[in-house]
Motif scaffolding. Structure first.
Motif, PDB file in Angstrom:
ATOM      1  N   SER A   1     -30.557  49.652   1.109  1.00  0.00           N
ATOM      2  CA  SER A   1     -31.336  48.490   1.522  1.00  0.00           C
ATOM      3  C   SER A   1     -31.242  47.387   0.487  1.00  0.00           C
ATOM      4  CB  SER A   1     -32.790  48.939   1.719  1.00  0.00           C
ATOM      5  OG  SER A   1     -33.568  47.866   2.161  1.00  0.00           O
ATOM      6  N   TRP A   2     -31.376  47.752  -0.806  1.00  0.00           N
ATOM      7  CA  TRP A   2     -31.346  46.733  -1.854  1.00  0.00           C
ATOM      8  C   TRP A   2     -30.015  45.993  -1.868  1.00  0.00           C
ATOM      9  CZ3 TRP A   2     -33.107  50.819  -5.978  1.00  0.00           C
ATOM     10  CH2 TRP A   2     -34.437  51.182  -5.701  1.00  0.00           C
TER      11      TRP A   2
ATOM     12  N   TRP B   1     -37.882  40.474  -1.346  1.00  0.00           N
ATOM     13  CA  TRP B   1     -38.784  39.856  -0.374  1.00  0.00           C
ATOM     14  C   TRP B   1     -39.302  38.526  -0.918  1.00  0.00           C
ATOM     15  CZ3 TRP B   1     -38.156  43.068   3.536  1.00  0.00           C
ATOM     16  CH2 TRP B   1     -38.903  42.911   4.701  1.00  0.00           C
TER      17      TRP B   1
ATOM     18  N   ALA C   1     -34.264  51.189   4.486  1.00  0.00           N
ATOM     19  CA  ALA C   1     -35.309  51.772   3.644  1.00  0.00           C
ATOM     20  C   ALA C   1     -36.398  52.446   4.457  1.00  0.00           C
ATOM     21  CB  ALA C   1     -35.914  50.696   2.741  1.00  0.00           C
ATOM     22  N   LEU C   2     -36.445  52.162   5.757  1.00  0.00           N
ATOM     23  CA  LEU C   2     -37.430  52.832   6.610  1.00  0.00           C
ATOM     24  C   LEU C   2     -36.974  54.237   6.960  1.00  0.00           C
ATOM     25  CD1 LEU C   2     -38.564  50.251   9.331  1.00  0.00           C
ATOM     26  CD2 LEU C   2     -40.000  51.382   7.660  1.00  0.00           C
ATOM     27  N   LEU C   3     -35.676  54.474   6.874  1.00  0.00           N
ATOM     28  CA  LEU C   3     -35.133  55.744   7.336  1.00  0.00           C
ATOM     29  C   LEU C   3     -35.297  56.859   6.322  1.00  0.00           C
ATOM     30  CD1 LEU C   3     -31.868  54.425   9.026  1.00  0.00           C
ATOM     31  CD2 LEU C   3     -34.039  55.009  10.101  1.00  0.00           C
ATOM     32  N   GLY C   4     -35.480  56.490   5.057  1.00  0.00           N
ATOM     33  CA  GLY C   4     -35.625  57.535   4.050  1.00  0.00           C
ATOM     34  C   GLY C   4     -35.834  56.914   2.682  1.00  0.00           C
ATOM     35  N   ASP C   5     -35.950  57.766   1.690  1.00  0.00           N
ATOM     36  CA  ASP C   5     -36.158  57.279   0.330  1.00  0.00           C
ATOM     37  C   ASP C   5     -34.897  57.452  -0.500  1.00  0.00           C
ATOM     38  OD1 ASP C   5     -39.530  58.447   0.443  1.00  0.00           O
ATOM     39  OD2 ASP C   5     -38.809  56.389   0.453  1.00  0.00           O
TER      40      ASP C   5
ATOM     41  N   LEU D   1     -29.549  43.796   1.527  1.00  0.00           N
ATOM     42  CA  LEU D   1     -30.370  42.586   1.525  1.00  0.00           C
ATOM     43  C   LEU D   1     -30.121  41.761   0.270  1.00  0.00           C
ATOM     44  CD1 LEU D   1     -33.908  43.560   2.835  1.00  0.00           C
ATOM     45  CD2 LEU D   1     -32.348  41.902   3.809  1.00  0.00           C
TER      46      LEU D   1
ATOM     47  N   LEU E   1     -37.239  45.997  -3.618  1.00  0.00           N
ATOM     48  CA  LEU E   1     -37.340  45.371  -2.293  1.00  0.00           C
ATOM     49  C   LEU E   1     -38.395  44.271  -2.312  1.00  0.00           C
ATOM     50  CD1 LEU E   1     -36.134  45.507   0.560  1.00  0.00           C
ATOM     51  CD2 LEU E   1     -38.123  46.844   1.237  1.00  0.00           C
TER      52      LEU E   1
ATOM     53  N   PRO F   1     -44.743  47.505   7.821  1.00  0.00           N
ATOM     54  CA  PRO F   1     -43.802  47.523   6.699  1.00  0.00           C
ATOM     55  C   PRO F   1     -42.753  46.421   6.789  1.00  0.00           C
ATOM     56  CG  PRO F   1     -43.386  49.361   8.198  1.00  0.00           C
ATOM     57  CD  PRO F   1     -44.680  48.745   8.614  1.00  0.00           C
ATOM     58  N   LEU F   2     -42.280  46.133   8.004  1.00  0.00           N
ATOM     59  CA  LEU F   2     -41.239  45.100   8.151  1.00  0.00           C
ATOM     60  C   LEU F   2     -41.776  43.720   7.812  1.00  0.00           C
ATOM     61  CD1 LEU F   2     -39.432  46.351  11.355  1.00  0.00           C
ATOM     62  CD2 LEU F   2     -38.458  46.149   9.082  1.00  0.00           C
TER      63      LEU F   2
ATOM     64  N   LEU G   1     -32.796  45.891   6.255  1.00  0.00           N
ATOM     65  CA  LEU G   1     -34.213  45.973   6.612  1.00  0.00           C
ATOM     66  C   LEU G   1     -34.560  47.341   7.165  1.00  0.00           C
ATOM     67  CD1 LEU G   1     -34.708  42.473   8.271  1.00  0.00           C
ATOM     68  CD2 LEU G   1     -35.789  43.305   6.191  1.00  0.00           C
TER      69      LEU G   1
ATOM     70  N   PRO H   1     -40.760  57.515   5.291  1.00  0.00           N
ATOM     71  CA  PRO H   1     -41.198  56.109   5.333  1.00  0.00           C
ATOM     72  C   PRO H   1     -41.527  55.662   6.757  1.00  0.00           C
ATOM     73  CG  PRO H   1     -39.288  56.314   3.925  1.00  0.00           C
ATOM     74  CD  PRO H   1     -39.498  57.662   4.544  1.00  0.00           C
ATOM     75  N   LEU H   2     -40.786  56.181   7.740  1.00  0.00           N
ATOM     76  CA  LEU H   2     -41.039  55.799   9.127  1.00  0.00           C
ATOM     77  C   LEU H   2     -42.313  56.453   9.654  1.00  0.00           C
ATOM     78  CD1 LEU H   2     -39.355  54.008  11.003  1.00  0.00           C
ATOM     79  CD2 LEU H   2     -38.466  56.068  12.058  1.00  0.00           C
TER      80      LEU H   2
ATOM     81  N   VAL I   1     -37.401  38.369  11.440  1.00  0.00           N
ATOM     82  CA  VAL I   1     -38.123  39.646  11.410  1.00  0.00           C
ATOM     83  C   VAL I   1     -39.521  39.465  10.849  1.00  0.00           C
ATOM     84  CG1 VAL I   1     -38.198  41.923  10.330  1.00  0.00           C
ATOM     85  CG2 VAL I   1     -36.066  41.082  11.316  1.00  0.00           C
TER      86      VAL I   1
ATOM     87  N   ASP J   1     -33.069  53.618   0.152  1.00  0.00           N
ATOM     88  CA  ASP J   1     -33.630  52.438  -0.504  1.00  0.00           C
ATOM     89  C   ASP J   1     -32.522  51.639  -1.180  1.00  0.00           C
ATOM     90  OD1 ASP J   1     -36.722  54.063  -1.602  1.00  0.00           O
ATOM     91  OD2 ASP J   1     -36.229  52.969   0.219  1.00  0.00           O
TER      92      ASP J   1
ATOM     93  N   TYR K   1     -41.884  48.952   1.603  1.00  0.00           N
ATOM     94  CA  TYR K   1     -41.391  50.293   1.890  1.00  0.00           C
ATOM     95  C   TYR K   1     -40.112  50.633   1.151  1.00  0.00           C
ATOM     96  CZ  TYR K   1     -38.424  47.626   5.099  1.00  0.00           C
ATOM     97  OH  TYR K   1     -37.544  46.723   5.642  1.00  0.00           O
ATOM     98  N   GLY K   2     -39.745  49.823   0.186  1.00  0.00           N
ATOM     99  CA  GLY K   2     -38.488  50.066  -0.515  1.00  0.00           C
ATOM    100  C   GLY K   2     -38.600  49.899  -2.014  1.00  0.00           C
TER     101      GLY K   2
END
Lengths: 82, 377
Positions: free
Chosen positions: A39-40, B339, A28-32, A43, B335, B324-325, A25, B288-289, B205, A36, B330-331
């Protein structure tokens, strides 16, 4: 002592799933791009677990049970909990 | 864990989930298409097409854009100007009779940022996605609706916590992933526990960020009372504006003062997000953040000088990061698909929970050892 260890063993998979999900989770917020993809995967494998154990494996179990039932007179033993 | 403790937690789990389940099912069902709202809007033709132009076509002056919006809605004044988060060339200007008009009387005009051509008025008709959105966010009931759904979300979290407490006693002797097929009831119980524990973190979350999102109006009011009031203190009591300065110049001033950030949203003077004398230009970064964290910059609307720039307070950051969460946008598309699958898993957990509750009631009227049977299994 063994009872404590047995209790903790129940949590092994759930903890791994939880840690991986948290990482997925946030990743993917930390970068592209690379983040990403991380993240995929993080999750995604829990989702694959749900599909495999929840949908696909029970379908294989019932399929093999019904096909062997056709071949034999006696139904197979019901003690297959796995 | 004693039998009595288990019964207490089962009671907590049953009651917290029973009250909120209907609403959670609605939230999951409406949330599912919302994950893909851009794709669905495009597919249904609810998003006006953006004319294709050369990649480096420069943006036209924002003053032209505002003029075009005024021409589209004569007699009304501009309240907000925002950029589409996914398409920089798509601008939205919110128009209304007065700066303090309620949300129901605002009209959004969509314009092309390169030519100031009006593309349409989104929100003027109830599209499928807008229907899903209103049902999901507040059941068409405004702030009371949001807070009610927030309370349902809190019950959902309580149900999850009590479910986790019950996981070990119920799953102790079952290998992970086992879904016993012999009886309907044990099959759904095992599935309920398997999907519940696997989607656990995601449910917590998305549930918690959902609850936080229902408090958005309250967070904004807090921000207005504290931060905004602080930033505009020198202007209190001054006579109202007679002339509105160029919004384009205001934005340029801000971009010079805060390099590396792009404007995302502008609140015009007199609106709740600004003061009576300022343009409030909200900027964001490009990671993204940081693209979710808005930094407000106040520009004097008469002199076009920068009054104040300030980072968001912690509670506003929490609100913005909850978006985003919660949405999962965001992915990339993968993603979103993940989701959606987790949303479906949650629906199965909720539905199987209802089934289990009904079948336990039936079993209890027959045999009181039903709980002990499952517990010992």
């Amino acid at each position: 002592m063994t009872r404590r260890l047995e209790d903790l063993a129940v949590w092994r998979m759930p903890v791994m799933l939880a840690v991986s999900s948290i990482f997925g989770l946030i990743s993917a917020l930390l970068g592209d791009g690379f983040w990403d993809v991380l993240s995929w995967v993080s999750l995604g494998w829990p989702v694959a677990i749900m599909i495999w154990f929840g949908v696909m494996r029970p379908r294989f179990q019932t399929k093999s049970l019904s096909s062997t039932r056709a071949a034999f007179v006696q139904p197979p033993s019901r003690s297959r909990a796995r | 864990m004693t039998s009595r403790t288990i019964r207490i937690w089962v009671g907590m789990h049953s009651w917290s989930s029973l009250i909120c389940t209907v609403f959670l099912i609605l939230l999951c069902l409406t949330g599912l298409p919302l994950i893909f709202h851009e794709q669905i809007d495009e597919f249904l033709g609810d998003t006006p097409d953006l004319p294709v132009m050369a990649a480096g076509t420069p943006a036209i002056s924002l003053d032209e854009v505002v003029s075009a919006a005024r021409a589209r809605r004569p007699g009304e004044v501009p309240l907000y100007l925002s950029w589409d988060p996914d398409e920089r060339a798509r601008l939205y200007v919110t128009m209304a009779d007065a700066p303090n008009a309620p949300a129901s009387q605002m009209h959004s005009v969509m314009l092309d940022g390169r030519t100031a051509a009006v593309l349409g008025e989104p929100g003027s008709k109830l599209t499928f996605i807008r229907l899903m959105f209103r049902l999901h966010v507040d059941l068409f009931a405004g702030l009371p609706g949001k807070l009610f759904l927030g309370a349902m979300g809190l019950l959902f979290l309580a149900a999850i916590v009590s479910g986790v407490v019950l996981y070990a006693p119920f799953m102790r002797r079952l290998p992970f992933g086992a879904v016993r097929q012999q009886r309907q009831r044990t099959r759904w119980l095992d599935l309920h526990n398997l999907l519940g524990v696997t989607a656990l973190v995601w449910m917590i979350v998305v549930g918690a960020t959902g609850v936080i999102n229902t408090w958005a109006d309250l967070v904004i009011q807090l921000w207005q009372r504290n931060e905004l009031a602080d930033m505009i203190a020198p202007y209190r009591g001054l006579p109202p504006l007679t002339q509105l300065g160029s919004v384009q110049l205001a934005v340029t001033t801000v971009q010079v003062a805060v390099p590396g950030m792009a404007p995302r949203f502008i609140a015009f003077p007199g609106t709740p997000y600004s003061s009576a004398h300022h343009y409030a230009v909200f900027l964001n970064g490009d990671t993204p953040l940081t693209s979710r964290l808005l930094t407000p910059a106040l520009v004097d609307a008469a002199t076009l000088k920068l009054t104040a720039v300030r980072a968001l307070p912690w509670y506003a950051k929490v609100l913005f990061l909850s978006e985003p969460l919660h949405f999962g946008d965001y992915g990339g598309m993968i993603l979103k698909v993940i989701w959606a699958l987790l949303d479906l898993a949650t629906l199965v957990v909720l539905g199987s929970g209802v089934y289990l509750w009904f079948s336990r009631r039936r079993a209890r009227s027959g045999s009181s050892s039903a709980v002990r049977q499952e517990h010992a299994a």
